[in-house]
Write a protein that holds these residues in place. Sequence first.
Motif, PDB file in Angstrom:
ATOM      1  N   ASN A 176     -13.440-104.554  54.617  1.00  4.72           N
ATOM      2  CA  ASN A 176     -13.451-104.142  56.024  1.00  4.72           C
ATOM      3  C   ASN A 176     -14.703-104.589  56.771  1.00  4.72           C
ATOM      4  O   ASN A 176     -15.216-103.864  57.614  1.00  4.72           O
ATOM      5  CB  ASN A 176     -13.307-102.616  56.115  1.00  4.72           C
ATOM      6  CG  ASN A 176     -11.866-102.169  56.050  1.00  4.72           C
ATOM      7  OD1 ASN A 176     -11.190-102.040  57.061  1.00  4.72           O
ATOM      8  ND2 ASN A 176     -11.383-101.925  54.832  1.00  4.72           N
ATOM      9  N   GLY A 194      -7.541 -95.185  61.294  1.00  5.63           N
ATOM     10  CA  GLY A 194      -6.895 -96.465  61.008  1.00  5.63           C
ATOM     11  C   GLY A 194      -7.374 -97.116  59.735  1.00  5.63           C
ATOM     12  O   GLY A 194      -6.654 -97.924  59.125  1.00  5.63           O
ATOM     13  N   ARG A 195      -8.602 -96.761  59.280  1.00  9.52           N
ATOM     14  CA  ARG A 195      -9.129 -97.335  58.037  1.00  9.52           C
ATOM     15  C   ARG A 195      -8.389 -96.814  56.804  1.00  9.52           C
ATOM     16  O   ARG A 195      -8.574 -97.345  55.711  1.00  9.52           O
ATOM     17  CB  ARG A 195     -10.615 -97.011  57.877  1.00  9.52           C
ATOM     18  CG  ARG A 195     -11.567 -97.625  58.910  1.00  9.52           C
ATOM     19  CD  ARG A 195     -11.313 -99.074  59.150  1.00  9.52           C
ATOM     20  NE  ARG A 195     -10.334 -99.256  60.208  1.00  9.52           N
ATOM     21  CZ  ARG A 195      -9.581-100.335  60.368  1.00  9.52           C
ATOM     22  NH1 ARG A 195      -9.655-101.333  59.523  1.00  9.52           N
ATOM     23  NH2 ARG A 195      -8.725-100.417  61.370  1.00  9.52           N
ATOM     24  N   ARG A 197      -5.229 -98.625  69.659  1.00 10.35           N
ATOM     25  CA  ARG A 197      -6.462 -99.032  70.324  1.00 10.35           C
ATOM     26  C   ARG A 197      -6.258-100.266  71.203  1.00 10.35           C
ATOM     27  O   ARG A 197      -7.091-100.575  72.054  1.00 10.35           O
ATOM     28  CB  ARG A 197      -7.549 -99.332  69.293  1.00 10.35           C
ATOM     29  CG  ARG A 197      -7.973 -98.136  68.470  1.00 10.35           C
ATOM     30  CD  ARG A 197      -9.088 -98.470  67.495  1.00 10.35           C
ATOM     31  NE  ARG A 197      -8.677 -99.433  66.481  1.00 10.35           N
ATOM     32  CZ  ARG A 197      -9.270-100.615  66.277  1.00 10.35           C
ATOM     33  NH1 ARG A 197     -10.295-100.975  67.023  1.00 10.35           N
ATOM     34  NH2 ARG A 197      -8.841-101.422  65.316  1.00 10.35           N
ATOM     35  N   GLY A 225     -16.118 -95.049  60.087  1.00  9.24           N
ATOM     36  CA  GLY A 225     -15.073 -95.902  59.530  1.00  9.24           C
ATOM     37  C   GLY A 225     -15.409 -96.365  58.131  1.00  9.24           C
ATOM     38  O   GLY A 225     -14.537 -96.425  57.258  1.00  9.24           O
ATOM     39  N   TYR A 232     -10.092 -95.951  65.405  1.00 10.75           N
ATOM     40  CA  TYR A 232     -10.479 -96.897  64.355  1.00 10.75           C
ATOM     41  C   TYR A 232     -10.698 -96.173  63.033  1.00 10.75           C
ATOM     42  O   TYR A 232     -10.392 -96.722  61.970  1.00 10.75           O
ATOM     43  CB  TYR A 232     -11.765 -97.615  64.766  1.00 10.75           C
ATOM     44  CG  TYR A 232     -12.285 -98.583  63.733  1.00 10.75           C
ATOM     45  CD1 TYR A 232     -11.770 -99.866  63.634  1.00 10.75           C
ATOM     46  CD2 TYR A 232     -13.299 -98.209  62.844  1.00 10.75           C
ATOM     47  CE1 TYR A 232     -12.241-100.762  62.687  1.00 10.75           C
ATOM     48  CE2 TYR A 232     -13.775 -99.097  61.893  1.00 10.75           C
ATOM     49  CZ  TYR A 232     -13.246-100.365  61.818  1.00 10.75           C
ATOM     50  OH  TYR A 232     -13.705-101.243  60.877  1.00 10.75           O
ATOM     51  N   ASP A 274     -11.106 -95.894  71.027  1.00  8.73           N
ATOM     52  CA  ASP A 274     -11.874 -96.516  69.951  1.00  8.73           C
ATOM     53  C   ASP A 274     -11.997 -95.612  68.731  1.00  8.73           C
ATOM     54  O   ASP A 274     -12.111 -96.086  67.603  1.00  8.73           O
ATOM     55  CB  ASP A 274     -13.272 -96.893  70.446  1.00  8.73           C
ATOM     56  CG  ASP A 274     -13.245 -98.055  71.431  1.00  8.73           C
ATOM     57  OD1 ASP A 274     -12.204 -98.741  71.492  1.00  8.73           O
ATOM     58  OD2 ASP A 274     -14.243 -98.263  72.137  1.00  8.73           O
ATOM     59  N   ASP A 285      -4.218 -96.840  64.517  1.00  8.11           N
ATOM     60  CA  ASP A 285      -5.191 -97.923  64.606  1.00  8.11           C
ATOM     61  C   ASP A 285      -4.799 -98.917  65.693  1.00  8.11           C
ATOM     62  O   ASP A 285      -5.635 -99.341  66.501  1.00  8.11           O
ATOM     63  CB  ASP A 285      -5.295 -98.615  63.250  1.00  8.11           C
ATOM     64  CG  ASP A 285      -6.418 -99.636  63.202  1.00  8.11           C
ATOM     65  OD1 ASP A 285      -7.474 -99.397  63.821  1.00  8.11           O
ATOM     66  OD2 ASP A 285      -6.250-100.675  62.541  1.00  8.11           O
TER      67      ASP A 285
END
Length: 249
Positions: free
Chosen positions: A184, A54-55, A41, A200, A51, A48, A38
Amino acid sequence: MQSQWGIMHGTHTTPVGRVRDGALDLLKWLALLSMVLDHLRYVGLSLDGLYVPGRLAFPWFCLAIAANLHRTRNAVVTGHWRYLGWLLLFSVISEVPYRMFIDDADTLNVLPTLALGLLVARGWQQKALIDRGLALIALILGAVFSSQLMFGFFGVLLPLAMLLVFRRPWYFSVLPGWVCVAANQWQILLNSGSVVALTGLVACLIAPLAGLMLLQYAKNVSPPAMRRWAYALYPLHFLLLLLLRKALA
């Protein structure tokens, strides 16, 4: 799939602190990897798409907190205070590297959110007055300082939501899934309408179920044990990524 997670029904009271849970260590390593992906980035490349994986990082760290609380619910409580102490210590240590790497950071680093979440989840689990009182204080702090906390008030609630799933059928993982979505900035992601943003959101929703499946079915793995030294990886990875960004500039 079984209607109940096998890991949720341990009835032994033997101390478990010396027994390594390979699946739990694997979950922590994967959460760390997701976090690094994540943050890649921000090194100056067009990444990108990172992302999405990364969640998974924050909900899996919250699940690790819940799993530790569940495993040690009958053990000596001093371990939980040490856990909280390490989180608070590295919350302070990590803030400067975090802000050096994230130039426009408008929240604290993630560790204060996890520390408050630990207090809330432990207050639900334990009936002692001090635990319930600290949980209430943590809830109030989470609500008052939601905009200053990474993942906000719902981030503080996520470890508790994870803990509640440990005694429920697998489909109850939708509860922490929705809490994760709420943590989020789902409105911004939904309004964006981009493939990365919408994917995401899906990752947030399924992250708890994916983590629970890993804890259930990866019991025979033996990754390196993630011990107290691993706290240092959080501020260290910011510094290493900062060096990478400077090298790529």
